[in-house]
Design an enzyme around this catalytic site. Structure first.
Site, short mmCIF file in Angstrom:
data_model
loop_
_atom_site.label_atom_id
_atom_site.label_comp_id
_atom_site.label_asym_id
_atom_site.label_seq_id
_atom_site.Cartn_x
_atom_site.Cartn_y
_atom_site.Cartn_z
N GLY A 198 30.04 -16.23 -2.19
CA GLY A 198 30.26 -14.94 -2.84
C GLY A 198 29.69 -14.95 -4.25
O GLY A 198 29.19 -13.93 -4.74
N SER A 199 29.75 -16.11 -4.90
CA SER A 199 29.21 -16.23 -6.26
C SER A 199 27.70 -16.01 -6.24
O SER A 199 27.15 -15.34 -7.14
CB SER A 199 29.50 -17.62 -6.83
OG SER A 199 30.89 -17.86 -6.81
N ASP A 251 37.40 -10.15 -2.04
CA ASP A 251 38.81 -10.26 -1.67
C ASP A 251 39.28 -9.10 -0.82
O ASP A 251 40.49 -8.97 -0.58
CB ASP A 251 39.68 -10.25 -2.95
CG ASP A 251 39.50 -11.49 -3.78
OD1 ASP A 251 38.98 -12.48 -3.24
OD2 ASP A 251 39.88 -11.47 -4.96
N HIS A 276 39.21 -16.30 2.35
CA HIS A 276 38.95 -14.87 2.51
C HIS A 276 39.18 -14.37 3.94
O HIS A 276 39.60 -15.13 4.79
CB HIS A 276 37.55 -14.53 1.98
CG HIS A 276 37.49 -14.72 0.49
ND1 HIS A 276 36.70 -15.65 -0.11
CD2 HIS A 276 38.20 -14.12 -0.49
CE1 HIS A 276 36.90 -15.61 -1.42
NE2 HIS A 276 37.80 -14.68 -1.67
N ASN A 321 17.19 -20.90 -4.39
CA ASN A 321 17.37 -21.04 -2.94
C ASN A 321 18.86 -20.97 -2.70
O ASN A 321 19.59 -21.91 -2.99
CB ASN A 321 16.79 -22.36 -2.44
CG ASN A 321 17.06 -22.53 -0.95
OD1 ASN A 321 17.72 -21.69 -0.33
ND2 ASN A 321 16.58 -23.60 -0.36
C1 LIG Z 1 36.79 -11.53 -6.40
C2 LIG Z 1 35.95 -12.73 -6.10
N1 LIG Z 1 34.63 -12.68 -6.35
C3 LIG Z 1 33.83 -13.73 -6.10
C4 LIG Z 1 34.32 -14.88 -5.54
C5 LIG Z 1 33.39 -16.03 -5.31
O1 LIG Z 1 33.26 -16.35 -3.95
P1 LIG Z 1 32.78 -17.83 -3.51
O2 LIG Z 1 33.98 -18.72 -3.63
O3 LIG Z 1 32.37 -17.67 -2.10
O4 LIG Z 1 31.70 -18.23 -4.41
C6 LIG Z 1 35.69 -15.00 -5.27
C7 LIG Z 1 36.20 -16.25 -4.71
O5 LIG Z 1 37.32 -16.42 -4.33
C8 LIG Z 1 36.53 -13.88 -5.55
O6 LIG Z 1 37.84 -13.94 -5.32
#
Ligand SMILES: Cc1ncc(COP(=O)(O)O)c(C=O)c1O
Length: 443
Positions: A88-89, A195, A221, A292
């Protein structure tokens, strides 16, 4: 695949099912001894078989499984283009970076401002900072934990180009106000739906309001791939910019197994770019300073199975949330439970608990009591992001005093509602909360 290969596969899948039933199937819950997790992977032998199948094919990198997942996920969200990434990041990073691509006529430039809220997940804000944009922080509402839309006007300046919202803990933001504000001021809108997958506002899926939306498939998630994430957009230029940025910055946007769709160039050796020899392989031409950020096809295979389970997962999350809300209402003089907008259908990520003002309960004491009793708790992510060491000296603007964000940082935490929790776990949570208040002579 030969007949022999198929029958070998069948045998393997049968064994996987047996293995799952022997070693993974639901474990007995022993109150006080077993952990009540805040989140976790919920799966059966189908995810395991799908992943093993992908391993047996040994394609490994993004291929058929990815194409299938992207197609199914696009259909589910009602958004045209999906790009699978490794977290997600990464989806957040690409969402912001793609808005700076010169593939967009009205692209963002360094120093432009992006409105967001101070109660946030770190990598949502990092994506703005890493792209040399200026985050403009507004407060959140205490009852929804979401961006306070009444502050948007004050946050607006000549440099404002985008709003990056997070549907905190599965609770939808006020999309009516946000969508009309972004339209009125011609701003880009990014929705962090990490979320809140499956949540809706006025009957419309979260993630389908903005120019871009982002998702995480980390095990906490709503669906998981172990690690993973996705970016969704209806805008073909944004999609192509994000694709290029994800894949080393390369120019070619032909996708696996696709010929004419999405305007695939199908012209690897016949293009001319400034300063490059004619016909230089399009796959080796770079139009962005990229990364990447690809996951594996094996992860996509798992995601495909998880997506089929999403409607059930959402029902279970809602049931668990409502059960806790009803059972803990007796303590509303001391504890605050979140509210939602009339038009909102949350996809609850968790069950947030906030200690009320002037209540003699202390958040830390209550939270540690639950942890001692094997009930896992978590903070509302980074709390006020500006209080986190990494964010002390970032270039930013702050609107008002962020008093609700600070209040949440000091007084709130959450427990789980994920589909791995059954009635036995929830009854145990309720009993332990009751015991806590009983010991304080409150019943
Ligand atoms: C609101 C929100 N955005 C972004 C992320 C980032 O996701 P990831 O852990 O897959 O990088 C999270 C992770 O829990 C999140 O809660």
């Amino acid at each position: 695949m030969t007949g022999k290969g198929n029958s070998l596969k069948k045998e393997i899948f049968k064994k996987i099912k047996r293995y799952y039933e022997l070693y993974h199937k639901k474990k007995e819950f022993i109150p006080g001894k077993s952990k009540v997790h805040y989140a976790g992977r919920v799966y059966d032998s189908r995810e395991m078989a799908a992943m093993v199948n992908a391993v047996l094919d040994f394609w490994l990198t993004l291929g058929k499984e990815n194409a299938d997942f992207e197609r199914d996920f696009a259909k589910y969200l009602g958004v045209r283009n999906i790009l699978l990434v490794n977290s997600g990041s990464s989806a957040n990073l690409l969402a912001v970076a793609s808005l700076k691509s010169d593939m967009l006529k009205n692209r963002l430039k360094a120093g432009d401002e992006v409105i967001t809220c101070a109660l946030n997940f770190p990598s949502t804000v990092s994506a703005i900072v890493q792209n040399n944009l200026i985050p403009v922080f507004v407060d959140v509402e205490l009852d929804t934990y979401n961006i306070d839309v009444s502050q948007l006007k004050r946050a607006l300046s000549k440099k404002t180009r985008a709003i990056f919202i997070t549907h905190t803990m599965g609770n939808p933001c006020n999309m009516e106000k946000i969508a009309s504000f972004t339209k009125e001021h011609k701003l880009f809108l990014i929705e962090d739906v990490c979320d809140a997958l499956g949540g809706k506002f006025s009957g419309r899926k979260l993630g389908s309001f903005g120019d871009i939306s982002t998702y995480s498939f980390y095990p906490a998630h709503h669906i998981t791939m172990g690690e993973g994430g996705a970016l969704a957009t209806n805008n073909l230029s944004i999609y192509r910019a994000a694709l290029s940025l994800r894949d080393w910055g390369r120019a070619c946007f032909c996708r696996y197994n696709e010929k004419k769709t999405l305007g695939a160039c199908n012209n690897r050796f016949g293009l001319k770019f400034k300063n490059l020899p004619f016909g230089y392989d399009h796959k080796y031409i770079y139009t962005h300073i990229g990364y990447n950020l690809k996951p594996l096809d094996i992860q996509a295979a798992m995601g495909k199975e998880q997506l089929k389970k999403l409607p059930r997962f959402l029902r279970q999350r809602a049931q668990n949330f409502n059960f806790l809300l009803k059972a803990l209402r007796d303590y509303e003089s001391y504890l605050f439970f979140p509210d939602k907008y009339k038009n909102a259908e949350p996809a609850w990520f968790c069950f947030p608990i906030m200690v009320k003002k002037n209540s003699f309960i202390k958040r830390n004491d209550f939270q540690q009591y639950l942890e001692r009793n094997n009930i896992e708790t978590r903070m509302i992510f980074a709390g006020n992001i500006l209080r986190q060491p990494a964010f002390h000296n970032i270039r930013c603007k702050v609107i008002g005093n962020l008093k609700n964000t600070d209040y949440i940082m000091n007084n709130a935490f959450f427990i789980g509602v994920y589909p791995g929790l059954g009635r036995e776990h929830l009854n145990y949570i309720v009993k332990k909360v009751k015991d806590y208040f009983k010991a304080l002579n409150i019943s």
